[in-house]
Design an enzyme around this catalytic site. Structure first.
Site, PDB file in Angstrom:
ATOM      1  CE1 TYR A   1       9.179 -10.491  -2.647  1.00 14.22           C
ATOM      2  CE2 TYR A   1       7.601 -12.101  -3.439  1.00 14.22           C
ATOM      3  CZ  TYR A   1       8.574 -11.730  -2.546  1.00 14.22           C
ATOM      4  OH  TYR A   1       8.931 -12.598  -1.547  1.00 14.22           O
TER       5      TYR A   1
ATOM      6  CE  LYS B   1       6.951  -9.745   0.080  1.00  9.57           C
ATOM      7  NZ  LYS B   1       6.326 -11.081  -0.121  1.00  9.57           N
TER       8      LYS B   1
END
Length: 304
Positions: A136, A164
């Site tokens: 992320y 992400k």
């Protein structure tokens, strides 16, 4: 779906609570089944939108087990957001034992690690688990950016398979593709950029408002990938005022209120959060109600 072929819409699931502040698993399942019916490709459990910071580890594992029971073959990905490497490793290993299909790993919490420390953190978790991992990358909220050079090092770990992408710089999708080809699956992580990043080649979306409006979110993805851009754009323009509820400090309260309005959630949050109230709640409700009054007719996107 192969674990290494993650793509499509992965809702960052809300965590519903009951009147006693416990997990509301029936509502969790109701929302999950609405997501599956809409055509999602996997789920993220106990992320920031899922109020991970207020959940015990056992509650996180209970959500994983519940999702696994409802989803069959779709991947259930548990979020890892810990202050120490040891805690992150322990959570990752237990997640594997309880049946999670993958991990979405945030950088170290609270301490702003430098580049070398951050890379070692991700690598240590990857080496401690056989599960596929999504990194992320959100320097806006978590103050640590995973740079191209850092991803070059992380590419050495076979089970780090996805990113992400939440830098809010849409050109980063192209930078990643230019540098790594298809080595990583790239997911848009910012609701207000989903169409732009899908058109630039992102493989999927980790979304928030999908928790309240799953069909419209999946329809945009399917239509863009089918090259039916004008149809996708019409839905996206309708959707944008809702999507802007995600880029707000009270995104959890906003999206829970939206899910309650559409009948697949409730607005209960866990302290220190409190439900929206007064003029603030009315303003968000106006956005939600206006959107519900003008919901677009969707094409048969599931068969594209």
């Amino acid at each position: 779906m192969q674990k290494s072929d993650w793509q499509g819409i992965f809702p960052a699931l809300l965590t519903p609570f009951d009147d006693a502040d416990g997990l509301d698993l029936p509502m969790f399942k109701k929302n999950l089944l609405a997501q599956v019916e809409a055509g999602i490709s996997g789920v993220i459990v106990a992320g920031s939108l899922g109020e991970a910071s207020t959940l015990t580890n056992e509650e996180k594992f209970e959500l994983v087990r519940c999702a696994k029971d409802s989803l069959a073959e779709l991947p259930v990905v548990l979020c890892i957001a810990e202050q120490s490497t040891a805690q992150a490793v322990a959570l990752a290993q237990e997640a594997e034992r309880v049946g999670a299909d993958g991990l979405m790993v945030l950088p170290p919490m609270r301490y702003k690690a430098d580049d070398d420390e951050t890379v070692l953190y991700f690598k240590t978790i990857a080496r401690a688990s056989s599960l596929p991992i999504m990194v992320y990358n959100n320097p806006i909220d978590y103050k640590i950016e995973v740079t191209l050079e850092m991803f070059r090092q992380l590419a050495e770990e076979d089970n780090i398979i996805a990113i992400k992408e939440s830098t809010r710089d849409v050109s980063n999708v192209t930078r990643l593709a230019n540098e790594f080809g298809d080595r990583f699956q790239i997911f848009c992580g910012v609701d207000t950029l989903i169409m732009e990043e899908l058109m630039l080649g992102a493989d999927g979306v980790v979304g928030g408002l999908v928790d309240a409006f799953p069909k419209e979110t999946v329809a945009i993805y399917k239509l863009v990938k089918a090259g039916r851009y004008q149809e996708a754009l019409a839905i996206y323009r309708w959707y944008l005022p809702l999507l802007e509820l995600d880029i707000h400090p009270k995104l959890v309260q906003n999206i829970k209120l939206a899910a309650q309005a559409t009948g697949i959630g409730n607005e209960a949050v866990r302290a220190p959060r409190q439900p929206l109230a007064g003029a603030e709640r009315e303003a968000v409700l106006q956005v939600i109600e206006r959107a519900m009054d003008t919901q677009p007719q969707l094409p048969d996107y599931l068969h594209l």
